[in-house]
Design a protein around this motif. Sequence first.
Motif, PDB file in Angstrom:
ATOM      1  N   ALA A 212      -6.520 -28.234   0.014  1.00 50.84           N
ATOM      2  CA  ALA A 212      -5.797 -27.245  -0.783  1.00 50.84           C
ATOM      3  C   ALA A 212      -6.677 -26.631  -1.867  1.00 50.84           C
ATOM      4  O   ALA A 212      -6.635 -25.419  -2.107  1.00 50.84           O
ATOM      5  CB  ALA A 212      -4.564 -27.887  -1.416  1.00 50.84           C
ATOM      6  N   ILE A 213      -7.496 -27.452  -2.518  1.00 52.26           N
ATOM      7  CA  ILE A 213      -8.317 -26.972  -3.631  1.00 52.26           C
ATOM      8  C   ILE A 213      -9.582 -26.276  -3.135  1.00 52.26           C
ATOM      9  O   ILE A 213      -9.983 -25.230  -3.642  1.00 52.26           O
ATOM     10  CB  ILE A 213      -8.705 -28.137  -4.568  1.00 52.26           C
ATOM     11  CG1 ILE A 213      -7.449 -28.781  -5.182  1.00 52.26           C
ATOM     12  CG2 ILE A 213      -9.655 -27.667  -5.665  1.00 52.26           C
ATOM     13  CD1 ILE A 213      -6.657 -27.909  -6.100  1.00 52.26           C
ATOM     14  N   LYS A 214     -10.227 -26.858  -2.126  1.00 55.58           N
ATOM     15  CA  LYS A 214     -11.516 -26.345  -1.666  1.00 55.58           C
ATOM     16  C   LYS A 214     -11.407 -25.371  -0.501  1.00 55.58           C
ATOM     17  O   LYS A 214     -12.408 -24.760  -0.103  1.00 55.58           O
ATOM     18  CB  LYS A 214     -12.431 -27.507  -1.271  1.00 55.58           C
ATOM     19  CG  LYS A 214     -12.838 -28.401  -2.434  1.00 55.58           C
ATOM     20  CD  LYS A 214     -13.922 -29.379  -2.009  1.00 55.58           C
ATOM     21  CE  LYS A 214     -14.485 -30.129  -3.199  1.00 55.58           C
ATOM     22  NZ  LYS A 214     -15.633 -30.992  -2.837  1.00 55.58           N
ATOM     23  N   GLY A 215     -10.208 -25.243   0.075  1.00 55.17           N
ATOM     24  CA  GLY A 215     -10.040 -24.341   1.200  1.00 55.17           C
ATOM     25  C   GLY A 215     -10.647 -24.856   2.484  1.00 55.17           C
ATOM     26  O   GLY A 215     -10.919 -24.088   3.417  1.00 55.17           O
ATOM     27  N   THR A 216     -10.866 -26.158   2.562  1.00 61.21           N
ATOM     28  CA  THR A 216     -11.422 -26.773   3.769  1.00 61.21           C
ATOM     29  C   THR A 216     -10.308 -27.062   4.777  1.00 61.21           C
ATOM     30  O   THR A 216      -9.118 -26.895   4.480  1.00 61.21           O
ATOM     31  CB  THR A 216     -12.168 -28.073   3.421  1.00 61.21           C
ATOM     32  OG1 THR A 216     -11.290 -28.902   2.628  1.00 61.21           O
ATOM     33  CG2 THR A 216     -13.421 -27.784   2.607  1.00 61.21           C
ATOM     34  N   HIS A 217     -10.708 -27.500   5.953  1.00 56.89           N
ATOM     35  CA  HIS A 217      -9.731 -27.773   7.006  1.00 56.89           C
ATOM     36  C   HIS A 217      -9.989 -29.141   7.640  1.00 56.89           C
ATOM     37  O   HIS A 217      -9.994 -29.283   8.860  1.00 56.89           O
ATOM     38  CB  HIS A 217      -9.778 -26.673   8.071  1.00 56.89           C
ATOM     39  CG  HIS A 217      -9.492 -25.308   7.519  1.00 56.89           C
ATOM     40  ND1 HIS A 217      -8.220 -24.862   7.258  1.00 56.89           N
ATOM     41  CD2 HIS A 217     -10.346 -24.316   7.131  1.00 56.89           C
ATOM     42  CE1 HIS A 217      -8.279 -23.643   6.755  1.00 56.89           C
ATOM     43  NE2 HIS A 217      -9.555 -23.279   6.676  1.00 56.89           N
ATOM     44  N   HIS A 218     -10.227 -30.144   6.802  1.00 59.77           N
ATOM     45  CA  HIS A 218     -10.417 -31.495   7.314  1.00 59.77           C
ATOM     46  C   HIS A 218      -9.146 -31.958   8.021  1.00 59.77           C
ATOM     47  O   HIS A 218      -8.039 -31.759   7.510  1.00 59.77           O
ATOM     48  CB  HIS A 218     -10.744 -32.473   6.179  1.00 59.77           C
ATOM     49  CG  HIS A 218     -12.008 -32.138   5.441  1.00 59.77           C
ATOM     50  ND1 HIS A 218     -13.254 -32.227   6.016  1.00 59.77           N
ATOM     51  CD2 HIS A 218     -12.202 -31.722   4.166  1.00 59.77           C
ATOM     52  CE1 HIS A 218     -14.169 -31.879   5.132  1.00 59.77           C
ATOM     53  NE2 HIS A 218     -13.566 -31.566   3.995  1.00 59.77           N
ATOM     54  N   ALA A 219      -9.317 -32.572   9.180  1.00 62.36           N
ATOM     55  CA  ALA A 219      -8.155 -33.046   9.936  1.00 62.36           C
ATOM     56  C   ALA A 219      -7.498 -34.208   9.225  1.00 62.36           C
ATOM     57  O   ALA A 219      -8.152 -35.006   8.550  1.00 62.36           O
ATOM     58  CB  ALA A 219      -8.593 -33.468  11.342  1.00 62.36           C
ATOM     59  N   GLN A 220      -6.172 -34.304   9.380  1.00 64.40           N
ATOM     60  CA  GLN A 220      -5.423 -35.402   8.776  1.00 64.40           C
ATOM     61  C   GLN A 220      -5.191 -36.500   9.796  1.00 64.40           C
ATOM     62  O   GLN A 220      -4.853 -36.232  10.942  1.00 64.40           O
ATOM     63  CB  GLN A 220      -4.082 -34.901   8.240  1.00 64.40           C
ATOM     64  CG  GLN A 220      -3.266 -35.982   7.548  1.00 64.40           C
ATOM     65  CD  GLN A 220      -2.101 -35.395   6.778  1.00 64.40           C
ATOM     66  OE1 GLN A 220      -2.281 -34.597   5.864  1.00 64.40           O
ATOM     67  NE2 GLN A 220      -0.899 -35.783   7.147  1.00 64.40           N
ATOM     68  N   GLY A 221      -5.375 -37.748   9.364  1.00 62.59           N
ATOM     69  CA  GLY A 221      -5.162 -38.880  10.242  1.00 62.59           C
ATOM     70  C   GLY A 221      -3.725 -39.355  10.217  1.00 62.59           C
ATOM     71  O   GLY A 221      -2.848 -38.736   9.606  1.00 62.59           O
ATOM     72  N   ALA A 222      -3.506 -40.478  10.883  1.00 60.74           N
ATOM     73  CA  ALA A 222      -2.143 -41.014  10.982  1.00 60.74           C
ATOM     74  C   ALA A 222      -1.914 -42.207  10.069  1.00 60.74           C
ATOM     75  O   ALA A 222      -0.780 -42.488   9.691  1.00 60.74           O
ATOM     76  CB  ALA A 222      -1.860 -41.413  12.431  1.00 60.74           C
ATOM     77  N   SER A 223      -2.978 -42.926   9.717  1.00 56.84           N
ATOM     78  CA  SER A 223      -2.800 -44.119   8.886  1.00 56.84           C
ATOM     79  C   SER A 223      -4.069 -44.382   8.091  1.00 56.84           C
ATOM     80  O   SER A 223      -5.152 -43.905   8.433  1.00 56.84           O
ATOM     81  CB  SER A 223      -2.465 -45.339   9.754  1.00 56.84           C
ATOM     82  OG  SER A 223      -3.559 -45.648  10.601  1.00 56.84           O
ATOM     83  N   THR A 224      -3.929 -45.160   7.015  1.00 56.67           N
ATOM     84  CA  THR A 224      -5.056 -45.531   6.171  1.00 56.67           C
ATOM     85  C   THR A 224      -4.704 -46.817   5.437  1.00 56.67           C
ATOM     86  O   THR A 224      -3.527 -47.110   5.208  1.00 56.67           O
ATOM     87  CB  THR A 224      -5.369 -44.424   5.142  1.00 56.67           C
ATOM     88  OG1 THR A 224      -6.363 -44.906   4.214  1.00 56.67           O
ATOM     89  CG2 THR A 224      -4.137 -44.024   4.364  1.00 56.67           C
TER      90      THR A 224
END
Length: 399
Positions: A212-224
């Motif tokens: 949101a802040i950097k305008g990147t598009h890193h994929a989101q995972g399912a768990s951490t």
Amino acid sequence: MLTFQDIQHAAERLRGQVLETPCVESRTLSQIVGAQVFLKFENLQFTASFKERGACNKLSQLTPQERERGVVAMSAGNHAQGVAYHAQRLGLRAVIVMPRFTPGVKVERTRGFGAEVVLHGDTLEEARQHAYQLAEQQGLTFVHPYDDEAVAAGQGTLVLEMLAAQPDLDALVVSVGGGGLLAGMATAARAIKPNLEIIGVQTARFPAMVNAIKGTHHAQGASTIAEGIAVGQPGKMTQEVIGRLVDDLLLVDEGDIEQAVLMLLEIEKTLVEGAGAAGLAALVRHPERFRGKKVGLVLSGGNIDPLLLAAIIERGMVRSGRLARIMVSARDVPGVLARITALVAEAGANIEEVHHQRAFTVLAAQNVEIELVLQTRGKAHIQQVLDLLRAAQMEAELR
């Protein structure tokens, strides 16, 4: 709009209501990462999390009518316990909506603080929508876990304590999920010490605020393992504050967080959950970024599942070479297993597991394959064990 005055007023409300936790240097961690590391022990709060601050500040500002009706919150973790505990202290009705998958120990602990727990939905979003419905139907005040000025102001009181204890800090490194903690701390820090470097840390599996802040598009995972900052959508208010006041946002991997949890347990003898260890994980992952600086870290919580902790400890021992799995191939004759174990003992390693089998192998029929899990002193010691077995005409390799 969140202001420094909001945080000052929050500090007055919280005085005597939450613990003013220690903020002290860890000399050993400082030596390891090459920066002077100061730890704020929020895992020592009664519910083992900083979330108490925001919850208490929010509940303390309710009108008499709102107090009479009560509050509702959605959370599967620390926010639930913070709201439940302080609602109980203040004599308020508290309804906590949790997803159905929430571990039983968290459900029972929240009930133990006097809250009415409602299990609804298979996801956090489904639980959140149900909480909104209950708020509307029953006239309850919804206590958001992060996207609320009163909640963020309560979290920001941490900075007042940290800079009072350690006024010479050069940087703050703060874990980020929805952003309430970082937004509150950044607001206070910029008012007290404008040149202080403020850095947020997210797990690479949940990079919503970074995107949101950097305008990147890193994929989101399912768990951490850092479930406390596993937020899919950052807060609107918090995003605005962080975008305006925070210098940088960093990502860390699961392994970095696991290592940080283990370091805090072994070195500081303190139990910290994954989200609470993210700041230290950033120092481990990016040491050049902080070298020579005085860095403040918030150990934001200590609520970690015992089985997850056991897994982290075991995996950490493997990474450091204190737990090793080796495969030994030898001639299948009487006494061969005893000979192998004797050689391992001679090398000073301890056998934790033995798996001895003949069928599932591509070796010649006269040979046997033996898998050993060993407790060792480190990677150099593992090599000593392998060398000793090979010197005895056995094939041995690390798996």
